[in-house]
Scaffold this active site. Structure first.
Site, PDB file in Angstrom:
ATOM      1  N   HIS A 251       0.411 -23.692  -6.808  1.00 42.44           N
ATOM      2  CA  HIS A 251       1.172 -22.204  -6.629  1.00 42.44           C
ATOM      3  C   HIS A 251       0.744 -21.937  -5.307  1.00 42.44           C
ATOM      4  O   HIS A 251       0.076 -21.014  -4.729  1.00 42.44           O
ATOM      5  CB  HIS A 251       0.498 -21.334  -7.653  1.00 42.44           C
ATOM      6  CG  HIS A 251       1.215 -19.974  -7.729  1.00 42.44           C
ATOM      7  ND1 HIS A 251       0.967 -18.965  -6.891  1.00 42.44           N
ATOM      8  CD2 HIS A 251       1.587 -19.348  -9.001  1.00 42.44           C
ATOM      9  CE1 HIS A 251       1.739 -17.996  -7.234  1.00 42.44           C
ATOM     10  NE2 HIS A 251       1.936 -18.082  -8.509  1.00 42.44           N
TER      11      HIS A 251
ATOM     12  N   GLU B 207       6.211 -22.725  -4.318  1.00 38.86           N
ATOM     13  CA  GLU B 207       5.327 -23.412  -5.462  1.00 38.86           C
ATOM     14  C   GLU B 207       6.051 -24.771  -5.939  1.00 38.86           C
ATOM     15  O   GLU B 207       7.084 -24.466  -6.442  1.00 38.86           O
ATOM     16  CB  GLU B 207       5.146 -22.431  -6.624  1.00 38.86           C
ATOM     17  CG  GLU B 207       4.417 -21.207  -6.234  1.00 38.86           C
ATOM     18  CD  GLU B 207       4.534 -19.881  -7.270  1.00 38.86           C
ATOM     19  OE1 GLU B 207       4.746 -20.291  -8.443  1.00 38.86           O
ATOM     20  OE2 GLU B 207       4.719 -18.801  -6.772  1.00 38.86           O
TER      21      GLU B 207
HETATM   22  O1  TA6 Z   1       4.765 -17.899  -9.486  1.00 36.82           O
HETATM   23  C1  TA6 Z   1       5.391 -16.641  -9.426  1.00 36.82           C
HETATM   24  C2  TA6 Z   1       4.563 -15.640 -10.345  1.00 36.82           C
HETATM   25  O2  TA6 Z   1       4.562 -16.366 -11.796  1.00 36.82           O
HETATM   26  C3  TA6 Z   1       5.116 -14.340 -10.292  1.00 36.82           C
HETATM   27  O3  TA6 Z   1       5.730 -13.950 -11.347  1.00 36.82           O
HETATM   28  C4  TA6 Z   1       3.729 -13.476 -10.009  1.00 36.82           C
HETATM   29  O4  TA6 Z   1       3.411 -12.324 -10.599  1.00 36.82           O
HETATM   30  C5  TA6 Z   1       2.792 -14.707  -9.698  1.00 36.82           C
HETATM   31  O5  TA6 Z   1       3.168 -15.862 -10.034  1.00 36.82           O
HETATM   32  C6  TA6 Z   1       1.368 -14.309  -9.545  1.00 36.82           C
HETATM   33  O6  TA6 Z   1       0.758 -14.674 -10.832  1.00 36.82           O
HETATM   34  P1  TA6 Z   1      -1.022 -14.223 -11.133  1.00 36.82           P
HETATM   35  O7  TA6 Z   1      -1.146 -14.403 -12.572  1.00 36.82           O
HETATM   36  O8  TA6 Z   1      -1.733 -14.982 -10.035  1.00 36.82           O
HETATM   37  O9  TA6 Z   1      -1.048 -12.918 -10.804  1.00 36.82           O
END
Ligand code: TA6
Length: 287
Positions: free
Chosen positions: A157, A259
């Site tokens: 990510h 990501e």
């Molecule tokens: O990868 C994108 C995502 O899934 C978004 O929807 C977003 O909210 C983000 O990741 C961050 O997620 P987190 O659980 O780390 O706050």
């Protein structure tokens, strides 16, 4: 000769992987998380929120969280929390190696009573992180170490550090289909040469190309991937950023997530089988 060593990073044990040319990465054992990457002769390439909790049970906001065995709220490994648990638990340091022009380090996570409290799968994860010159290579290897087959989704990510997100473009996705998470998961076709951010962007590009270019002024990053079939582009923009307790108010201006992900086509591993996904970043400064 510079040496890879165990350091303290915001109170967490971390591996500092240091190549002879000065390229370095810091990987916290909490989450097997690449928290910093500085190419040889360069500057920090990853965004890291200073408001991150830096404590077990909470994900670090920034760097490269390892997402396993569940991306977001996908139906596979549905017992696991959103974005899985690999980012929440301590990993262990594995082998390190330094050559004349590179350094690499590995971190590992084995299933345990703690991980099986989240999800019953038996696994062995290994993240190998290699720095060399202007390049960072990350390889995530997942082995099914149990007696039952399972399916999972996963991602690296990656939070890129950008000078100003409104001046940043992601090139190379034209013609790809994406799921727009900001529009209830609607499927759309990318019609533009570049993805630009002027509002919340949260997209899973399916069957993504093996490389995209993230341009931000003279500083660019070439993002390559394999094994991961999808690419997620995310920026929370102002309102969502304000709702994230571990982000400063203007943090969204200095980050863009690109990501490497495996979402649309979950991985199935039979007992003893292995899957490998890679993401490589190359920092390019244009003349
Ligand atoms: O990868 C994108 C995502 O899934 C978004 O929807 C977003 O909210 C983000 O990741 C961050 O997620 P987190 O659980 O780390 O706050």
């Amino acid at each position: 000769m510079p040496e890879t060593s165990l350091i303290d990073f915001h109170g967490l044990p971390a591996l500092r992987i240091l190549a002879p040319d000065g390229a370095q990465a810091i990987v916290t054992l909490l989450g097997g998380h690449v928290a910093s990457w500085i190419p040889a002769g360069g500057t920090e390439q990853l965004y890291l929120s200073e408001r991150s909790a830096f404590e077990a049970g909470k994900a670090i906001r920034g760097g490269v969280p390892v997402i396993f065995p569940r991306f977001g709220t996908e139906p596979e490994a549905a017992q696991a929390p959103r974005h899985g648990f690999a980012r929440l638990v301590p990993w262990t340091a594995g082998a390190t190696r330094t050559g004349s022009d590179f350094a690499l380090g590995t971190v590992r996570l084995e299933s345990s009573a703690q991980t099986q409290g989240y999800w019953p799968g038996a696994f062995s994860l290994e993240l190998t992180v290699c720095v060399a010159g202007s390049r960072l290579d990350m390889e995530l290897e997942v082995t099914n170490s149990g007696a039952d087959a399972y399916r999972f989704t996963a991602a690296l990510h990656t939070y890129l550090n950008v000078a100003e997100v409104e001046d940043t473009r992601v090139e190379g996705l034209r013609g790809r289909q994406y799921r727009d998470q900001t529009a209830g998961g609607e499927l759309r076709d990318e019609r533009h040469d570049a993805v630009v951010v002027g509002d919340e962007v949260d997209r899973v590009y399916f069957d993504a190309p093996s490389s995209v270019l993230v341009r931000c002024g003279r500083r660019n990053v070439h993002v390559e991937q394999s094994g991961f079939s999808d690419l997620v582009v995310w920026n929370p923009w102002e309102a969502k950023c304000a709702s994230l307790a571990d982000m400063p108010a203007n943090g969204f201006r200095h980050m863009l997530c690109t990501e490497a992900a495996r979402v649309g086509n979950p991985i199935r591993l039979a007992p003893g089988e292995q899957w490998v996904g890679r993401q490589s970043l190359t920092a390019l400064t244009l003349p």
